[in-house]
Design an enzyme around this catalytic site. Structure first.
Site, PDB file in Angstrom:
ATOM      1  N   ASP A   1      16.816  30.397 -24.362  1.00 51.50           N
ATOM      2  CA  ASP A   1      17.106  30.142 -25.656  1.00 51.50           C
ATOM      3  C   ASP A   1      18.651  30.489 -25.825  1.00 51.50           C
ATOM      4  OD1 ASP A   1      16.855  29.516 -28.479  1.00 51.50           O
ATOM      5  OD2 ASP A   1      16.528  31.766 -29.290  1.00 51.50           O
ATOM      6  N   HIS A   2      19.705  29.638 -26.439  1.00 49.32           N
ATOM      7  CA  HIS A   2      20.923  29.546 -26.683  1.00 49.32           C
ATOM      8  C   HIS A   2      21.844  30.110 -25.277  1.00 49.32           C
ATOM      9  CE1 HIS A   2      21.117  28.831 -30.880  1.00 49.32           C
ATOM     10  NE2 HIS A   2      19.993  29.589 -30.959  1.00 49.32           N
TER      11      HIS A   2
ATOM     12  N   ASP B   1      24.041  25.931 -25.663  1.00 43.01           N
ATOM     13  CA  ASP B   1      24.372  26.050 -26.989  1.00 43.01           C
ATOM     14  C   ASP B   1      25.864  25.955 -26.739  1.00 43.01           C
ATOM     15  OD1 ASP B   1      25.679  26.488 -29.264  1.00 43.01           O
ATOM     16  OD2 ASP B   1      24.454  28.374 -29.642  1.00 43.01           O
TER      17      ASP B   1
ATOM     18  N   GLU C   1      22.572  21.929 -29.014  1.00 45.04           N
ATOM     19  CA  GLU C   1      23.048  22.024 -30.584  1.00 45.04           C
ATOM     20  C   GLU C   1      24.012  21.136 -30.878  1.00 45.04           C
ATOM     21  OE1 GLU C   1      22.191  25.914 -32.128  1.00 45.04           O
ATOM     22  OE2 GLU C   1      24.074  25.781 -33.499  1.00 45.04           O
TER      23      GLU C   1
ATOM     24  N   HIS D   1      20.079  31.575 -38.731  1.00 41.25           N
ATOM     25  CA  HIS D   1      19.427  32.642 -37.889  1.00 41.25           C
ATOM     26  C   HIS D   1      19.191  33.944 -38.786  1.00 41.25           C
ATOM     27  CE1 HIS D   1      20.871  30.439 -34.478  1.00 41.25           C
ATOM     28  NE2 HIS D   1      19.551  30.592 -33.994  1.00 41.25           N
ATOM     29  N   GLY D   2      18.439  34.784 -38.495  1.00 51.07           N
ATOM     30  CA  GLY D   2      18.326  36.293 -39.210  1.00 51.07           C
ATOM     31  C   GLY D   2      17.660  36.043 -40.674  1.00 51.07           C
TER      32      GLY D   2
ATOM     33  N   GLY E   1      13.674  29.661 -38.003  1.00 56.96           N
ATOM     34  CA  GLY E   1      12.309  29.162 -38.866  1.00 56.96           C
ATOM     35  C   GLY E   1      11.822  30.484 -39.780  1.00 56.96           C
TER      36      GLY E   1
END
Ligand SMILES: [Zn+2]
Length: 288
Positions: A82-83, A104, A134, A181-182, A211
């Site tokens: 991820d990223h 990313d 992204e 995010h967060g 999400g």
């Protein structure tokens, strides 16, 4: 079963309008909670490890544990970077046996993002690994920031999206449409019209990061339009911290209670993941 490739779980999701959850792990308790929830729901799952979390877990140990968990699991498991922020990180992930990679390049200017993503895709495809990239910038800080908000000026540009997918040949595209995010500051507002435009012009699986905190009804709407993968972390870290706070109040957290308390944290993470899988699978996911 052995780890599976991202495309093998995303393609049916893309065709049949449901989404696969991509849940981040930082330790083996989270891994076990996510696998248990996915098995209970008979759903494929994507296990994410974000580059920002590398300092918090030993990658060799975690990837070995994830491969073993996948072998024992009755459902397909994808191991996803991820990223990933650099070419070197992506190479490391491939060598460790990841079956999916996100690069990313969202902080780069457009031409540089295209250039670097193209190189990453070429290398990954040669190794049989699908790539997510992204375009635009999802709000907040990946894995770190307390509250995130998204900047409409950095939402994914539809015209750029067509060009980007064509030039880079990515397998999935993470979009910025008001997601963050967060934890969200206030109610998140997703730009569904933009999502629909992007879906129509790119025609590849789209990914929603951030999400956690998006109402279930909005998640369902986004899936109906074309989101096939949803990244989810804060909802799990949130329930873990709340559980620990509760336990401090009730028991004072004595040293002899550590196994039971960690078990409670794990069980509560599992419940959150089960709920998310219900929402993401949209009643349509293939059952294993
Ligand atoms: Zn993300």
């Amino acid at each position: 079963m052995p780890l599976v490739n991202l495309n093998s779980v995303l393609e049916p999701a893309f065709k049949n309008q449901y989404a696969i959850g991509a849940f981040n792990v930082i330790n083996s308790d989270m891994l076990q909670a996510i696998i248990a929830a996915s098995e209970k729901k008979k759903s494929p799952v994507i296990i994410n490890i974000a580059e920002v979390h590398f300092p918090f877990c030993d990658l060799e140990i975690m990837t070995t544990a994830i491969k073993k968990a996948a072998e024992k699991a009755a459902i397909p498991v994808v191991l996803h970077l991820d990223h990933g922020l650099s070419f070197d990180t992506v190479v490391r992930a491939i060598n460790l046996g990841f079956t999916s990679v996100m690069f990313d390049g969202s902080t780069l200017d457009y031409d540089e993002n295209v250039k670097q993503t193209k190189e990453i895709v070429k290398m990954c495809h040669a190794a049989g690994i699908p790539v997510e990239a992204e375009l635009g910038a999802v709000g907040g800080e990946e894995g770190g920031g307390l509250f995130g908000s998204s900047n409409p000026a950095l939402y994914t540009n539809t015209n750029q999206a067509v060009d980007y997918v064509k030039q880079t040949n990515v397998d999935a595209l993470a979009v910025a449409i008001g997601n963050s995010h967060g934890k969200y500051k206030g109610e998140p507002k997703l730009d569904f019209d933009r999502l629909e435009e992007i879906k129509n012009v790119t025609n590849i699986p789209l990914v929603l990061h951030g999400g956690s905190g998006i109402p279930d009804s909005d998640i369902r709407k986004a899936i109906a339009i074309g989101i096939s993968k949803i990244n989810f972390y804060t909802g799990m870290s949130g329930v873990a911290i709340e559980t620990l706070k509760e336990e401090v109040k009730i028991t004072g957290l004595n040293y002899n209670e550590l196994p039971e308390i960690l078990q409670k944290v794990k069980n509560n993470i599992q419940k959150v993941v089960e709920h998310q899988i219900d929402v993401f699978s949209n009643g349509k996911s293939v059952k294993y």
